[in-house]
Write a protein that holds these residues in place. Structure first.
Motif, PDB file in Angstrom:
ATOM      1  N   LYS A   1      51.679  93.865  51.703  1.00 46.30           N
ATOM      2  CA  LYS A   1      50.466  94.187  50.788  1.00 46.30           C
ATOM      3  C   LYS A   1      51.109  95.029  49.512  1.00 46.30           C
ATOM      4  N   ASN A   2      52.083  95.839  49.596  1.00 47.35           N
ATOM      5  CA  ASN A   2      52.570  96.716  48.325  1.00 47.35           C
ATOM      6  C   ASN A   2      53.442  95.676  47.342  1.00 47.35           C
ATOM      7  N   MET A   3      53.870  94.539  48.218  1.00 47.01           N
ATOM      8  CA  MET A   3      54.401  93.484  46.919  1.00 47.01           C
ATOM      9  C   MET A   3      53.311  92.792  46.126  1.00 47.01           C
ATOM     10  N   ALA A   4      52.349  93.107  46.020  1.00 47.91           N
ATOM     11  CA  ALA A   4      51.199  92.551  45.157  1.00 47.91           C
ATOM     12  C   ALA A   4      51.176  93.686  43.847  1.00 47.91           C
ATOM     13  N   ASN A   5      51.670  94.727  43.983  1.00 45.82           N
ATOM     14  CA  ASN A   5      51.509  95.781  43.187  1.00 45.82           C
ATOM     15  C   ASN A   5      52.105  95.359  41.856  1.00 45.82           C
ATOM     16  N   HIS A   6      51.569  96.006  40.747  1.00 42.33           N
ATOM     17  CA  HIS A   6      52.249  96.003  39.506  1.00 42.33           C
ATOM     18  C   HIS A   6      52.569  94.598  39.064  1.00 42.33           C
TER      19      HIS A   6
ATOM     20  N   GLY B   1      58.185  85.816  46.836  1.00 39.93           N
ATOM     21  CA  GLY B   1      57.448  84.638  47.879  1.00 39.93           C
ATOM     22  C   GLY B   1      56.919  84.824  49.044  1.00 39.93           C
ATOM     23  N   LEU B   2      57.140  86.139  49.469  1.00 37.46           N
ATOM     24  CA  LEU B   2      56.470  86.332  50.728  1.00 37.46           C
ATOM     25  C   LEU B   2      54.798  86.540  50.926  1.00 37.46           C
ATOM     26  N   ASP B   3      54.319  86.153  51.877  1.00 35.31           N
ATOM     27  CA  ASP B   3      52.774  86.032  52.007  1.00 35.31           C
ATOM     28  C   ASP B   3      52.301  87.023  53.064  1.00 35.31           C
ATOM     29  N   ALA B   4      51.579  87.942  52.544  1.00 28.35           N
ATOM     30  CA  ALA B   4      51.079  89.116  53.341  1.00 28.35           C
ATOM     31  C   ALA B   4      50.122  88.417  54.354  1.00 28.35           C
TER      32      ALA B   4
ATOM     33  N   TYR C   1      62.421  81.564  48.148  1.00 28.26           N
ATOM     34  CA  TYR C   1      61.236  82.392  47.586  1.00 28.26           C
ATOM     35  C   TYR C   1      60.111  81.064  47.578  1.00 28.26           C
ATOM     36  N   GLY C   2      60.481  79.874  47.621  1.00 26.70           N
ATOM     37  CA  GLY C   2      59.578  78.866  47.527  1.00 26.70           C
ATOM     38  C   GLY C   2      59.744  78.133  46.279  1.00 26.70           C
ATOM     39  N   ASN C   3      59.237  76.884  46.211  1.00 29.62           N
ATOM     40  CA  ASN C   3      59.420  75.886  45.056  1.00 29.62           C
ATOM     41  C   ASN C   3      58.720  76.482  43.551  1.00 29.62           C
ATOM     42  N   SER C   4      57.696  76.914  44.101  1.00 29.94           N
ATOM     43  CA  SER C   4      57.036  77.353  42.709  1.00 29.94           C
ATOM     44  C   SER C   4      57.624  78.583  42.105  1.00 29.94           C
ATOM     45  N   ASN C   5      57.909  79.657  42.859  1.00 31.68           N
ATOM     46  CA  ASN C   5      58.724  80.663  42.453  1.00 31.68           C
ATOM     47  C   ASN C   5      60.023  80.353  41.743  1.00 31.68           C
ATOM     48  N   LYS C   6      60.629  79.617  42.349  1.00 31.08           N
ATOM     49  CA  LYS C   6      62.185  79.328  41.868  1.00 31.08           C
ATOM     50  C   LYS C   6      61.955  78.428  40.535  1.00 31.08           C
ATOM     51  N   ALA C   7      60.774  77.430  40.475  1.00 33.15           N
ATOM     52  CA  ALA C   7      60.640  76.893  39.020  1.00 33.15           C
ATOM     53  C   ALA C   7      60.274  77.867  38.285  1.00 33.15           C
TER      54      ALA C   7
END
Length: 532
Positions: A415-420, A426-429, A492-498
């Motif tokens: 959840k803290n990975m959504a900060n700032h 690419g991790l999904d809480a 990290y997933g295709n969208s994040n890599k792109a």
């Protein structure tokens, strides 16, 4: 800032941004002139840059840096050079022989080194702590190794909410500087780990259940771009690059300052409880329950490691509590399991990282190699049984010590990975806790490298196949533990890599940080393609 808004914002400004950061008619010589460097005055460059071999290019580059910066440049067999090559954590890194070692002390000197690299075509690498476990991760074979050791200031802003940390620091020096103020930052758990790679790859901390990972606690970065510009990058200033640096590694620039949010640093309590094989199922059950209870008590941090020593199978639970409490409720299950040893005691953060350093010895051939799965007790027990069943494959390797380590990426961390504005990992809480498992192994002889790599690879092939068949596999790869045979960015997933590739193109249109700095984890593929 959500991923979609980053994409939208980047698309809207891409043309303007590229022109501002590096115009189409960018001239390296002019950029050096803006830094006060007249290439016509440098003997090695006086005749201009013609087509040269890589070796000659690096000779020219190192001679140029030596002309400009004198004793800050070290060459083969000098004291400074040997100090650099002899001070890595893993032997594989120590074996790398750069053409020269450059120790800048200010950000403009880093800019100059990057531009000299571009001018001569000489590859470079940058070293913060040098704690990676494979060749060339932070030292450039035959090139320029930029040792950031002298960029080691730690200062506080006026209200002490932000610590400005140079990339030449390790976590012991950071914590030691902040301890008199009763403060710390979100940082590493062993003393010699460097600030730079740790933050750029994620950064799991003793305090991560409370505040998130290190990359989620950066107020801003000071970054040298491929064009030599020095940018302050934050949630409001270049937010797309700020997002990319939080997990994207060394693909976008050289960070010359990390401005980190501070946290209180009270006395802690913790240490290792060691268990025999008969207790392993209970240890794994306790480990899972602590992960699931992180939402109730974020002060607990843990990992469990399993190994075979002197014919005995042992499990070690490193249990850390960020308050000075010897028996918190969240660890009571662990403390009810009979242990053959317990090193728990009250420790300051400085004392803790010194203590844990002894668990990560240097001077060995090393490999780290992780995967991720969704948290599942049955799978965790199966993987441990499989590990011990396969360990005899390397029984004849001199000095070998394979260890499998279990950690949890908890719901509070996620959840803290959504900060700032979020990070690039690419991790999904919403999918719940993640089981981060990795092999750590050391051994003595280079002749056994392929045997060890094949053993770890075959183990993971079996584990990944079972994880996929049971529906628990997670493609995420933690960059800070990744082996040279892995591609964390793809995890990290295709969208994040792109998106990372798009951001890199805007800030580095000539791909300097992909081609002239080829070490560590790039945006396209693993450093080494293993053939097992």
């Amino acid at each position: 800032m959500r991923l979609a808004s980053i994409v939208s914002g980047l698309s809207a400004i891409s043309g303007v941004l590229a022109t501002a950061i590096e115009p189409e008619d960018f001239n390296v010589t002019n950029a050096l002139q803006n830094l006060g460097v007249d290439v016509t005055k440098i003997p090695a460059l006086a005749s201009g840059i013609q087509s040269r071999s890589i070796e000659l290019g690096c000779s020219t580059a190192c001679s140029s840096l030596a002309f400009l910066f004198g004793s800050k440049v070290s060459t083969h067999n000098s004291t400074g050079y040997n100090s650099f090559t002899g001070s890595f954590w893993s032997v594989q890194q120590e074996e790398v022989q750069p053409h020269c070692v450059f120790r800048p002390s200010v950000n403009t000197e880093v800019s100059t080194a990057v531009l000299i690299s571009r001018l001569t075509g000489c590859q470079f690498a940058a070293r913060s702590g040098g704690h990676a476990a494979f060749t060339g991760a932070s030292s450039s074979p035959g090139g320029i190794s930029i040792w950031l050791k002298d960029m080691n200031e730690v200062t506080l802003n006026e209200d002490k909410s932000v610590a400005s940390v140079g990339p030449g620091n390790n976590w012991l020096s950071v914590y030691s500087a902040l301890e008199p103020y009763g403060l710390a930052t979100i940082g590493g758990r062993a003393s010699s780990i460097g600030v730079g790679g740790f933050i750029l790859g994620g950064g799991i901390s003793y305090h991560s259940n409370l505040y998130g990972w290190a990359c989620d606690n950066v107020e801003s970065f000071e970054v040298v771009t491929a064009s030599g510009l020095i940018l302050t990058v934050s949630e409001k200033l270049y937010p797309e690059l700020y997002w990319a640096l939080r997990g994207g590694g060394n693909n976008f620039g050289l960070v010359t300052k990390y401005n980190l949010f501070t946290i209180p640093a009270p006395q802690m309590y913790g240490g290792a409880r060691i268990f025999q094989e008969t207790e392993f199922p209970d240890v794994i059950n306790a480990w899972i329950n602590v992960i699931n209870n992180a939402t109730v008590d974020g002060h607990a941090q843990q990992y469990v490691a399993f190994l075979q020593s002197s014919g005995m199978k042992l499990g070690t639970a490193e249990l850390t509590y960020t308050k000075n409490e010897s028996d918190p409720e969240i660890f009571k299950q662990f403390r009810s399991i009979p242990a053959i040893s317990d090193t728990s005691s009250s420790k300051s953060l400085v004392e803790y990282v010194k203590y844990l350093e002894t668990e990560n010895p240097s001077g060995h051939r090393e490999v780290y190699w992780p995967i991720s799965v969704q948290l599942n007790e049955e799978f965790s027990n199966w993987a441990l049984d499989t590990f011990f069943a396969m360990v005899p494959q390397v029984a004849d390797v001199a000095g070998v010590q394979p260890v499998i380590i279990y950690q949890g990426i908890t719901e509070p961390m996620l959840k803290n990975m959504a900060n700032h504005g979020g990070n690039a990992l690419g991790l999904d809480a919403s999918k719940g806790p993640v089981h981060l498992m990795h092999i750590a192994c050391w051994w003595s002889d280079e002749s056994d490298d392929d045997v060890v790599y094949a053993f770890v690879n075959s183990f993971w092939e079996k584990v990944i196949a079972h994880a996929k068949s049971t529906g628990v596999f997670n493609e995420y790869i933690y960059m800070n533990y990744a082996s040279m045979f892995q591609d964390p960015i793809a995890g990290y997933g295709n969208s994040n890599k792109a998106l990372l590739k798009k951001i890199a193109k805007e800030f580095d249109p000539k791909q300097v940080y992909q081609n002239l700095q080829p070490g560590y984890f790039k945006l396209d593929g693993a450093p080494v393609t293993g053939d097992f």
